[in-house]
Design a protein around this motif. Structure first.
Motif, PDB file in Angstrom:
ATOM      1  N   THR A 159     -58.419  13.507   0.786  1.00  0.00           N
ATOM      2  CA  THR A 159     -57.351  12.760   0.109  1.00  0.00           C
ATOM      3  C   THR A 159     -57.898  12.038  -1.119  1.00  0.00           C
ATOM      4  O   THR A 159     -57.281  12.031  -2.194  1.00  0.00           O
ATOM      5  CB  THR A 159     -56.724  11.747   1.077  1.00  0.00           C
ATOM      6  N   LYS A 160     -59.077  11.436  -0.971  1.00  0.00           N
ATOM      7  CA  LYS A 160     -59.703  10.718  -2.085  1.00  0.00           C
ATOM      8  C   LYS A 160     -60.012  11.678  -3.237  1.00  0.00           C
ATOM      9  O   LYS A 160     -59.738  11.366  -4.415  1.00  0.00           O
ATOM     10  CB  LYS A 160     -60.982  10.048  -1.597  1.00  0.00           C
ATOM     11  N   THR A 161     -60.556  12.842  -2.886  1.00  0.00           N
ATOM     12  CA  THR A 161     -60.897  13.834  -3.918  1.00  0.00           C
ATOM     13  C   THR A 161     -59.647  14.311  -4.646  1.00  0.00           C
ATOM     14  O   THR A 161     -59.632  14.443  -5.874  1.00  0.00           O
ATOM     15  CB  THR A 161     -61.620  15.030  -3.274  1.00  0.00           C
ATOM     16  N   ALA A 162     -58.577  14.552  -3.871  1.00  0.00           N
ATOM     17  CA  ALA A 162     -57.331  15.017  -4.468  1.00  0.00           C
ATOM     18  C   ALA A 162     -56.720  13.954  -5.380  1.00  0.00           C
ATOM     19  O   ALA A 162     -56.199  14.256  -6.469  1.00  0.00           O
ATOM     20  CB  ALA A 162     -56.334  15.402  -3.368  1.00  0.00           C
ATOM     21  N   LYS A 163     -56.815  12.688  -4.953  1.00  0.00           N
ATOM     22  CA  LYS A 163     -56.276  11.584  -5.759  1.00  0.00           C
ATOM     23  C   LYS A 163     -57.036  11.467  -7.075  1.00  0.00           C
ATOM     24  O   LYS A 163     -56.436  11.300  -8.153  1.00  0.00           O
ATOM     25  CB  LYS A 163     -56.377  10.281  -4.963  1.00  0.00           C
ATOM     26  N   GLU A 164     -58.359  11.555  -7.007  1.00  0.00           N
ATOM     27  CA  GLU A 164     -59.165  11.459  -8.228  1.00  0.00           C
ATOM     28  C   GLU A 164     -58.844  12.612  -9.186  1.00  0.00           C
ATOM     29  O   GLU A 164     -58.762  12.411 -10.404  1.00  0.00           O
ATOM     30  CB  GLU A 164     -60.653  11.482  -7.862  1.00  0.00           C
ATOM     31  N   ALA A 166     -55.978  14.247  -9.363  1.00  0.00           N
ATOM     32  CA  ALA A 166     -54.639  14.026  -9.907  1.00  0.00           C
ATOM     33  C   ALA A 166     -54.675  13.008 -11.036  1.00  0.00           C
ATOM     34  O   ALA A 166     -54.046  13.193 -12.094  1.00  0.00           O
ATOM     35  CB  ALA A 166     -53.695  13.572  -8.800  1.00  0.00           C
ATOM     36  N   ASN A 167     -55.417  11.912 -10.843  1.00  0.00           N
ATOM     37  CA  ASN A 167     -55.515  10.875 -11.887  1.00  0.00           C
ATOM     38  C   ASN A 167     -56.260  11.389 -13.118  1.00  0.00           C
ATOM     39  O   ASN A 167     -55.953  11.012 -14.246  1.00  0.00           O
ATOM     40  CB  ASN A 167     -56.210   9.633 -11.328  1.00  0.00           C
ATOM     41  N   ARG A 168     -57.233  12.274 -12.865  1.00  0.00           N
ATOM     42  CA  ARG A 168     -57.968  12.840 -13.997  1.00  0.00           C
ATOM     43  C   ARG A 168     -57.029  13.698 -14.851  1.00  0.00           C
ATOM     44  O   ARG A 168     -57.072  13.636 -16.094  1.00  0.00           O
ATOM     45  CB  ARG A 168     -59.146  13.658 -13.468  1.00  0.00           C
ATOM     46  N   TRP A 169     -56.191  14.497 -14.200  1.00  0.00           N
ATOM     47  CA  TRP A 169     -55.247  15.319 -14.963  1.00  0.00           C
ATOM     48  C   TRP A 169     -54.181  14.455 -15.640  1.00  0.00           C
ATOM     49  O   TRP A 169     -53.733  14.760 -16.756  1.00  0.00           O
ATOM     50  CB  TRP A 169     -54.577  16.347 -14.029  1.00  0.00           C
ATOM     51  N   THR A 170     -53.780  13.377 -14.973  1.00  0.00           N
ATOM     52  CA  THR A 170     -52.810  12.452 -15.589  1.00  0.00           C
ATOM     53  C   THR A 170     -53.410  11.846 -16.854  1.00  0.00           C
ATOM     54  O   THR A 170     -52.740  11.735 -17.899  1.00  0.00           O
ATOM     55  CB  THR A 170     -52.441  11.334 -14.600  1.00  0.00           C
ATOM     56  N   ASP A 171     -54.679  11.461 -16.786  1.00  0.00           N
ATOM     57  CA  ASP A 171     -55.361  10.906 -17.942  1.00  0.00           C
ATOM     58  C   ASP A 171     -55.430  11.928 -19.077  1.00  0.00           C
ATOM     59  O   ASP A 171     -55.243  11.586 -20.257  1.00  0.00           O
ATOM     60  CB  ASP A 171     -56.767  10.456 -17.538  1.00  0.00           C
ATOM     61  N   LEU A 201     -44.183   9.461 -15.145  1.00  0.00           N
ATOM     62  CA  LEU A 201     -45.535   9.905 -14.822  1.00  0.00           C
ATOM     63  C   LEU A 201     -46.515   8.736 -14.917  1.00  0.00           C
ATOM     64  O   LEU A 201     -46.539   8.030 -15.923  1.00  0.00           O
ATOM     65  CB  LEU A 201     -45.980  11.037 -15.773  1.00  0.00           C
ATOM     66  N   ASP A 202     -47.357   8.528 -13.863  1.00  0.00           N
ATOM     67  CA  ASP A 202     -48.312   7.409 -13.891  1.00  0.00           C
ATOM     68  C   ASP A 202     -49.455   7.736 -12.950  1.00  0.00           C
ATOM     69  O   ASP A 202     -49.407   8.694 -12.180  1.00  0.00           O
ATOM     70  CB  ASP A 202     -47.595   6.120 -13.435  1.00  0.00           C
ATOM     71  N   TYR A 203     -50.493   6.913 -13.021  1.00  0.00           N
ATOM     72  CA  TYR A 203     -51.669   7.118 -12.182  1.00  0.00           C
ATOM     73  C   TYR A 203     -51.323   6.786 -10.732  1.00  0.00           C
ATOM     74  O   TYR A 203     -50.455   5.943 -10.454  1.00  0.00           O
ATOM     75  CB  TYR A 203     -52.823   6.211 -12.631  1.00  0.00           C
ATOM     76  N   LEU A 204     -52.012   7.450  -9.786  1.00  0.00           N
ATOM     77  CA  LEU A 204     -51.834   7.160  -8.357  1.00  0.00           C
ATOM     78  C   LEU A 204     -52.688   5.958  -7.988  1.00  0.00           C
ATOM     79  O   LEU A 204     -53.814   5.826  -8.425  1.00  0.00           O
ATOM     80  CB  LEU A 204     -52.255   8.379  -7.513  1.00  0.00           C
ATOM     81  N   GLU A 205     -52.103   5.106  -7.183  1.00  0.00           N
ATOM     82  CA  GLU A 205     -52.859   3.901  -6.725  1.00  0.00           C
ATOM     83  C   GLU A 205     -53.685   4.242  -5.487  1.00  0.00           C
ATOM     84  O   GLU A 205     -53.321   5.078  -4.688  1.00  0.00           O
ATOM     85  CB  GLU A 205     -51.860   2.780  -6.413  1.00  0.00           C
TER      86      GLU A 205
END
Length: 205
Positions: A159-164, A166-171, A201-205
């Motif tokens: 989950t942590k890897t997937a979140k990181e 997702a945020n990287r692509w959002t950035d 669209l926003d970063y995941l917390e």
């Protein structure tokens, strides 16, 4: 009156061998074309083809003497060939019989201790029950696998890897939008609509 049917390839081969056995002599191709047509009804145009097939099968011998090529076949060689073929077939039959005996012995040995009996039936029945129980327990174990601490920890890491990611692509998307706005002076709403980017669209917390 119906037209006479021509000779088949097998008939031509048979007649040419008859010719050689009757003549017991050596011949050149031209002689064979002439005499086989006259005496055996084999057209001169097909003599070479038939002769070549007989040479390839080892039924007719050939040799070059000087500039001339001769062909011949004697009954004695044909008899020897048939004898050799018969011996080969007999050897194969003998090998097959020996192999059959060996296999039957192997089957008989494999059956030792496996004869039908009450004890054997009980053991097989018990084995079947144990295998069924093993399958049931493996299924039950799989059901509770989600409660395994190691599995839970693994899910957390995934989950942590997937979140990181997702945020990287959002950035990356925000950076690309910023570059497009500065380069082409587009409004953000136009960019979102053009590239189907959600407004929230926003970063995941």
């Amino acid at each position: 009156m119906s037209k006479r049917k021509g000779l088949s390839v097998d008939e031509k081969r048979h007649r040419m061998m008859e010719f050689f056995f009757e003549k017991k002599d050596f011949f050149q191709l031209k002689e064979l074309e002439r005499q086989c047509q006259k005496e055996k009804g084999i057209t001169s145009m097909s003599v070479k083809e038939i002769l070549t097939s007989l040479v390839d099968d080892g039924m007719v011998d050939t040799d070059k003497i000087g500039t001339s090529v001769y062909f011949w076949a004697f009954p004695s060689k044909a008899s020897q060939n048939r004898k050799r073929k018969l011996e080969d077939l007999q050897a194969k039959v003998s090998d097959a019989e020996n192999r059959k005996v060996s296999l039957m012995d192997a089957v008989a040995k494999a059956k030792v201790g496996k004869e039908e009996s009450d004890d054997r039936s009980d053991i097989l029945s018990r084995l079947s029950e144990i295998q069924g129980e093993k399958t049931r327990l493996e299924f039950e174990l799989e059901r509770y696998r989600e409660c395994d601490p190691e599995v839970i920890e693994g899910l957390k890491q995934e989950t942590k890897t997937a979140k990181e990611a997702a945020n990287r692509w959002t950035d990356n998307i925000f950076s690309t939008k910023s570059w497009i706005k500065n380069k082409f002076c587009f409004e953000e709403s136009v960019i979102n609509k053009q590239f189907e980017i959600p407004e929230d669209l926003d970063y995941l917390e």
